[in-house]
Motif scaffolding. Structure first.
Motif, PDB file in Angstrom:
ATOM      1  N   ILE A 108       0.836  -1.205   0.000  1.00 29.15           N
ATOM      2  CA  ILE A 108       0.000   0.000   0.000  1.00 29.15           C
ATOM      3  C   ILE A 108       0.869   1.252   0.000  1.00 29.15           C
ATOM      4  O   ILE A 108       0.611   2.214  -0.748  1.00 29.15           O
ATOM      5  CB  ILE A 108      -0.954  -0.011   1.216  1.00 29.15           C
ATOM      6  CG1 ILE A 108      -2.019  -1.101   1.042  1.00 29.15           C
ATOM      7  CG2 ILE A 108      -1.620   1.353   1.402  1.00 29.15           C
ATOM      8  CD1 ILE A 108      -2.865  -1.338   2.271  1.00 29.15           C
ATOM      9  N   GLN A 109       1.926   1.252   0.824  1.00 28.49           N
ATOM     10  CA  GLN A 109       2.824   2.405   0.868  1.00 28.49           C
ATOM     11  C   GLN A 109       3.507   2.612  -0.478  1.00 28.49           C
ATOM     12  O   GLN A 109       3.661   3.753  -0.947  1.00 28.49           O
ATOM     13  CB  GLN A 109       3.878   2.208   1.967  1.00 28.49           C
ATOM     14  CG  GLN A 109       4.779   3.423   2.176  1.00 28.49           C
ATOM     15  CD  GLN A 109       4.000   4.652   2.594  1.00 28.49           C
ATOM     16  OE1 GLN A 109       3.286   4.645   3.591  1.00 28.49           O
ATOM     17  NE2 GLN A 109       4.120   5.731   1.816  1.00 28.49           N
ATOM     18  N   ARG A 110       3.909   1.511  -1.138  1.00 22.81           N
ATOM     19  CA  ARG A 110       4.549   1.626  -2.444  1.00 22.81           C
ATOM     20  C   ARG A 110       3.595   2.241  -3.469  1.00 22.81           C
ATOM     21  O   ARG A 110       3.989   3.115  -4.254  1.00 22.81           O
ATOM     22  CB  ARG A 110       5.032   0.251  -2.917  1.00 22.81           C
ATOM     23  CG  ARG A 110       5.676   0.233  -4.309  1.00 22.81           C
ATOM     24  CD  ARG A 110       6.955   1.069  -4.352  1.00 22.81           C
ATOM     25  NE  ARG A 110       7.919   0.629  -3.370  1.00 22.81           N
ATOM     26  CZ  ARG A 110       8.784  -0.383  -3.571  1.00 22.81           C
ATOM     27  NH1 ARG A 110       8.804  -1.038  -4.723  1.00 22.81           N
ATOM     28  NH2 ARG A 110       9.649  -0.710  -2.622  1.00 22.81           N
ATOM     29  N   ILE A 111       2.341   1.799  -3.477  1.00 26.66           N
ATOM     30  CA  ILE A 111       1.368   2.355  -4.419  1.00 26.66           C
ATOM     31  C   ILE A 111       1.156   3.842  -4.154  1.00 26.66           C
ATOM     32  O   ILE A 111       1.097   4.663  -5.086  1.00 26.66           O
ATOM     33  CB  ILE A 111       0.024   1.598  -4.322  1.00 26.66           C
ATOM     34  CG1 ILE A 111       0.208   0.127  -4.708  1.00 26.66           C
ATOM     35  CG2 ILE A 111      -1.024   2.238  -5.240  1.00 26.66           C
ATOM     36  CD1 ILE A 111      -1.002  -0.737  -4.394  1.00 26.66           C
ATOM     37  N   GLU A 112       1.062   4.231  -2.884  1.00 27.52           N
ATOM     38  CA  GLU A 112       0.879   5.647  -2.538  1.00 27.52           C
ATOM     39  C   GLU A 112       2.073   6.478  -2.995  1.00 27.52           C
ATOM     40  O   GLU A 112       1.908   7.585  -3.508  1.00 27.52           O
ATOM     41  CB  GLU A 112       0.656   5.792  -1.039  1.00 27.52           C
ATOM     42  CG  GLU A 112      -0.688   5.248  -0.558  1.00 27.52           C
ATOM     43  CD  GLU A 112      -0.888   5.428   0.936  1.00 27.52           C
ATOM     44  OE1 GLU A 112       0.060   5.890   1.627  1.00 27.52           O
ATOM     45  OE2 GLU A 112      -1.996   5.124   1.427  1.00 27.52           O
ATOM     46  N   ASP A 113       3.279   5.948  -2.819  1.00 27.65           N
ATOM     47  CA  ASP A 113       4.487   6.674  -3.242  1.00 27.65           C
ATOM     48  C   ASP A 113       4.512   6.860  -4.752  1.00 27.65           C
ATOM     49  O   ASP A 113       4.864   7.933  -5.261  1.00 27.65           O
ATOM     50  CB  ASP A 113       5.742   5.922  -2.789  1.00 27.65           C
ATOM     51  CG  ASP A 113       5.930   5.936  -1.281  1.00 27.65           C
ATOM     52  OD1 ASP A 113       5.297   6.776  -0.609  1.00 27.65           O
ATOM     53  OD2 ASP A 113       6.707   5.096  -0.770  1.00 27.65           O
ATOM     54  N   ILE A 114       4.132   5.816  -5.490  1.00 27.66           N
ATOM     55  CA  ILE A 114       4.116   5.894  -6.948  1.00 27.66           C
ATOM     56  C   ILE A 114       3.030   6.864  -7.416  1.00 27.66           C
ATOM     57  O   ILE A 114       3.217   7.604  -8.385  1.00 27.66           O
ATOM     58  CB  ILE A 114       3.926   4.489  -7.542  1.00 27.66           C
ATOM     59  CG1 ILE A 114       5.231   3.685  -7.365  1.00 27.66           C
ATOM     60  CG2 ILE A 114       3.525   4.541  -9.013  1.00 27.66           C
ATOM     61  CD1 ILE A 114       5.136   2.232  -7.719  1.00 27.66           C
ATOM     62  N   ALA A 115       1.893   6.871  -6.722  1.00 24.93           N
ATOM     63  CA  ALA A 115       0.816   7.800  -7.067  1.00 24.93           C
ATOM     64  C   ALA A 115       1.258   9.252  -6.898  1.00 24.93           C
ATOM     65  O   ALA A 115       0.885  10.122  -7.692  1.00 24.93           O
ATOM     66  CB  ALA A 115      -0.415   7.514  -6.213  1.00 24.93           C
ATOM     67  N   LYS A 116       2.054   9.525  -5.873  1.00 19.35           N
ATOM     68  CA  LYS A 116       2.558  10.891  -5.653  1.00 19.35           C
ATOM     69  C   LYS A 116       3.427  11.360  -6.811  1.00 19.35           C
ATOM     70  O   LYS A 116       3.530  12.559  -7.080  1.00 19.35           O
ATOM     71  CB  LYS A 116       3.354  10.943  -4.343  1.00 19.35           C
ATOM     72  CG  LYS A 116       2.513  10.805  -3.092  1.00 19.35           C
ATOM     73  CD  LYS A 116       3.391  10.768  -1.843  1.00 19.35           C
ATOM     74  CE  LYS A 116       2.557  10.518  -0.579  1.00 19.35           C
ATOM     75  NZ  LYS A 116       3.420  10.373   0.617  1.00 19.35           N
ATOM     76  N   ASP A 117       4.049  10.413  -7.489  1.00 18.71           N
ATOM     77  CA  ASP A 117       4.892  10.723  -8.646  1.00 18.71           C
ATOM     78  C   ASP A 117       4.089  10.705  -9.939  1.00 18.71           C
ATOM     79  O   ASP A 117       4.662  10.685 -11.028  1.00 18.71           O
ATOM     80  CB  ASP A 117       6.040   9.706  -8.716  1.00 18.71           C
ATOM     81  CG  ASP A 117       7.129  10.132  -9.687  1.00 18.71           C
ATOM     82  OD1 ASP A 117       7.420  11.346  -9.773  1.00 18.71           O
ATOM     83  OD2 ASP A 117       7.687   9.254 -10.374  1.00 18.71           O
ATOM     84  N   HIS A 118       2.755  10.673  -9.830  1.00 22.66           N
ATOM     85  CA  HIS A 118       1.846  10.690 -10.983  1.00 22.66           C
ATOM     86  C   HIS A 118       2.040   9.487 -11.902  1.00 22.66           C
ATOM     87  O   HIS A 118       1.877   9.589 -13.120  1.00 22.66           O
ATOM     88  CB  HIS A 118       2.002  11.989 -11.772  1.00 22.66           C
ATOM     89  CG  HIS A 118       1.872  13.225 -10.944  1.00 22.66           C
ATOM     90  ND1 HIS A 118       0.716  13.542 -10.252  1.00 22.66           N
ATOM     91  CD2 HIS A 118       2.763  14.214 -10.662  1.00 22.66           C
ATOM     92  CE1 HIS A 118       0.887  14.674  -9.601  1.00 22.66           C
ATOM     93  NE2 HIS A 118       2.119  15.102  -9.819  1.00 22.66           N
ATOM     94  N   ASP A 119       2.380   8.331 -11.294  1.00 21.05           N
ATOM     95  CA  ASP A 119       2.648   7.140 -12.090  1.00 21.05           C
ATOM     96  C   ASP A 119       1.775   5.986 -11.596  1.00 21.05           C
ATOM     97  O   ASP A 119       0.902   6.174 -10.739  1.00 21.05           O
ATOM     98  CB  ASP A 119       4.133   6.781 -12.009  1.00 21.05           C
ATOM     99  CG  ASP A 119       4.679   6.298 -13.351  1.00 21.05           C
ATOM    100  OD1 ASP A 119       3.924   5.666 -14.107  1.00 21.05           O
ATOM    101  OD2 ASP A 119       5.870   6.546 -13.625  1.00 21.05           O
ATOM    102  N   SER A 120       2.011   4.791 -12.134  1.00 20.86           N
ATOM    103  CA  SER A 120       1.188   3.630 -11.772  1.00 20.86           C
ATOM    104  C   SER A 120       2.062   2.390 -11.656  1.00 20.86           C
ATOM    105  O   SER A 120       3.237   2.388 -12.060  1.00 20.86           O
ATOM    106  CB  SER A 120       0.091   3.393 -12.819  1.00 20.86           C
ATOM    107  OG  SER A 120       0.671   3.065 -14.078  1.00 20.86           O
ATOM    108  N   VAL A 121       1.480   1.315 -11.133  1.00 19.10           N
ATOM    109  CA  VAL A 121       2.231   0.082 -10.898  1.00 19.10           C
ATOM    110  C   VAL A 121       1.318  -1.121 -11.098  1.00 19.10           C
ATOM    111  O   VAL A 121       0.100  -1.032 -10.904  1.00 19.10           O
ATOM    112  CB  VAL A 121       2.832   0.096  -9.462  1.00 19.10           C
ATOM    113  CG1 VAL A 121       1.729   0.045  -8.412  1.00 19.10           C
ATOM    114  CG2 VAL A 121       3.799  -1.053  -9.252  1.00 19.10           C
ATOM    115  N   GLY A 122       1.919  -2.245 -11.509  1.00 23.76           N
ATOM    116  CA  GLY A 122       1.157  -3.485 -11.699  1.00 23.76           C
ATOM    117  C   GLY A 122       1.447  -4.491 -10.595  1.00 23.76           C
ATOM    118  O   GLY A 122       2.144  -4.183  -9.624  1.00 23.76           O
ATOM    119  N   GLY A 123       0.932  -5.686 -10.758  1.00 21.27           N
ATOM    120  CA  GLY A 123       1.120  -6.697  -9.724  1.00 21.27           C
ATOM    121  C   GLY A 123       0.778  -8.084 -10.228  1.00 21.27           C
ATOM    122  O   GLY A 123       0.254  -8.256 -11.336  1.00 21.27           O
TER     123      GLY A 123
END
Length: 361
Positions: A191-206
Motif C-alpha cells: 500500500i505504501q509503495r502504491i501511494e508513493d508511486i501515485a505521488k509521482d503521478h505514475d502507476s504500478v502493476g502486480g
C-alpha cells in the motif's frame, strides 16, 4: 461485436463506462436456485475504490435484478442485472488524442469513429462491476458444492507475499480482506509503495495468485476445452491481464522432470499427488488437487505524466497530459473480478460435466 461468453451458462455483458447503465444477462441457470443479494452486494463492495491507492471516482454500485428472479429464487429464465453509472466526468476525455496503452485508437479504427470514447467506453474496467455481480452468483453456487475460490496479491514490484499454505484458511482470509495479502505487514508495504508511486503521478502493476479448492476430479476436456483454455479465455477478458500461469508455470523451465513430476499416492483412502507442481490439472482435466493460478496485471495505463500520442484530427504527432480520476494500481481491486471470472468458467464446466440438475441438488 459480441460480448457473450459461456456454453452452458452464458454471460452477456453490455454498457459503457459513462453511459446511463451497464449490466449482464445470465442465461442457463435452472429454476429454484436461491439468489443471495447480500452476498452480491458484498462482492461489489470489494471491487470499489478505497483510499489513496484507487481512483476517486466513487459509484454506489447498487444493482437491480429486473428479470429472472422472483421471491428470491431463479425462475429459469434469463437473469438481468443492471448497475447505474452516476458519477461520470466525460469532459476529461479527448476523442482526437488516443491515450497510450489504451484501446482508444484500435476502437476508433474498428468501430469507424462511432465508438463511445468516454472513460474507455466498452473497454473500461468499469464494466467489471456487472461481471462481479454475475460472478457472485457463481461463487455462491460453487461454495454450496464445497468448491472454494480465493485470490491474494502475490507481488507488487519486488515486494512479495507468501503463497497459499493452508488452502482453506488462506482462502477464507483473502475473502475477508479489502487489500488481500496473506502476510499483513507485506500488505502495508505494498500500500505504501502504491501511494508513493501515485505521488509521482505514475502507476504500478502486480501479480495475483488464485486457488480453487475441492474441485471434483474429471472436470474439463482434452485440448480445446481444457480447464486451462477455458479459464484463460475468461481471465484474459479482464482488462489489464497480460499473462497467466498454472502451477509452476514458467518456472517449469528451471527443473528436470524427475524433480517436478507430481507422484500419485493413497492418502486416507483418497488418491492425491505428493506435490502439486501442475496446479491441480493434468491433460486439461482436474485431478482433485488445488487449482493454482497466477495472473499478471499491468500498470494502469492512465497516468498523469506528459506522454506522446497522435492527433487523429490533424494526423500529426502530439502530446497528452491526462486529467480526471484514475487508479495508480488496479490489481487490488481486480482480485475480486478474478474470483468472479474463475467461478463463472468453472460453473460452466461443471454444468457441462454434471448437467444443470447438479445445481439444484
Amino acid at each position: 461485436m459480441k460480448s457473450v461468453i459461456g456454453k452452458n451458462i452464458t454471460i452477456a455483458l453490455y454498457g459503457e463506462s459513462h453511459c446511463e447503465a451497464m449490466g449482464v444477462v445470465i442465461d442457463g441457470l435452472p429454476a429454484g436456485i436461491v439468489i443471495d443479494r447480500e452476498f452480491i452486494q458484498a462482492q461489489l463492495e470489494k471491487r470499489k475504490p478505497k483510499g489513496k491507492i484507487s481512483t476517486q471516482r466513487h459509484e454506489a454500485d447498487d444493482f437491480k435484478i429486473t428479470s429472472g428472479v422472483f421471491n428470491g429464487y431463479t425462475t429459469g429464465t434469463p437473469i438481468h442485472i443492471e448497475i447505474e453509472n452516476k458519477n461520470q466526468r466525460s469532459k476529461d476525455y479527448h476523442p482526437e488524442l488516443p491515450r497510450p496503452s489504451h484501446a482508444d485508437y484500435v476502437a476508433h479504427v474498428k468501430y469507424k469513429g462511432y465508438e463511445d470514447y468516454r472513460g474507455g467506453g466498452h473497454f473500461s474496467g468499469r464494466l467489471t462491476a456487472p461481471l462481479v455481480a454475475a460472478g457472485a452468483i457463481a461463487l455462491d453456487l460453487l461454495k454450496r458444492k464445497k468448491i472454494l475460490i480465493g485470490t491474494h496479491i502475490l507481488q507488487c514490484q519486488e515486494i512479495k507475499d507468501r503463497s497459499f499454505v493452508d488452502h482453506a484458511l488462506d482462502i477464507e482470509k483473502c475473502n475477508a480482506l479489502d487489500f488481500a495479502t496473506l502476510d499483513d505487514p507485506i500488505g502495508q508495504q505494498m500500500i505504501q509503495r502504491i501511494e508513493d508511486i501515485a505521488k509521482d503521478h505514475d502507476s504500478v502493476g502486480g501479480i495475483l495468485e488464485s486457488c480453487v479448492l475441492n474441485m471434483p476430479v474429471g472436470i474439463g476436456e482434452p485440448f480445446f476445452h481444457s480447464i486451462e483454455s477455458q479459464l484463460s479465455s475468461y481471465l484474459f477478458s479482464i482488462p489489464a491481464v497480460k499473462g497467466i500461469e498454472f502451477g509452476l508455470g514458467f518456472d517449469f523451465v528451471n527443473y528436470k522432470g524427475s524433480e517436478i513430476n507430481d507422484e500419485w499416492q493413497i492418502e486416507k483412502d483418497k488418491i492425491t499427488t505428493r506435490t502439486n507442481h501442475n496446479g491441480g490439472i493434468n491433460g486439461g482435466i482436474s485431478n482433485g488437487m488445488p487449482i493454482l493460478i497466477k495472473l499478471v496485471i499491468k500498470p494502469t495505463a492512465s497516468i498523469f505524466k506528459k506522454q506522446n500520442t497522435v492527433n487523429l484530427g490533424t494526423m500529426e504527432n502530439d502530446t497528452l497530459t491526462l486529467t480526471g480520476r484514475h487508479d495508480p494500481a488496479i490489481f487490488h481491486r481486480a482480485r475480486v473480478v478474478v474470483d468472479s471470472m474463475i467461478a463463472l468458467a468453472l460453473l460452466d464446466l461443471c454444468v457441462e460435466h454434471f448437467g444443470e440438475e447438479w445445481l439444484c441438488l
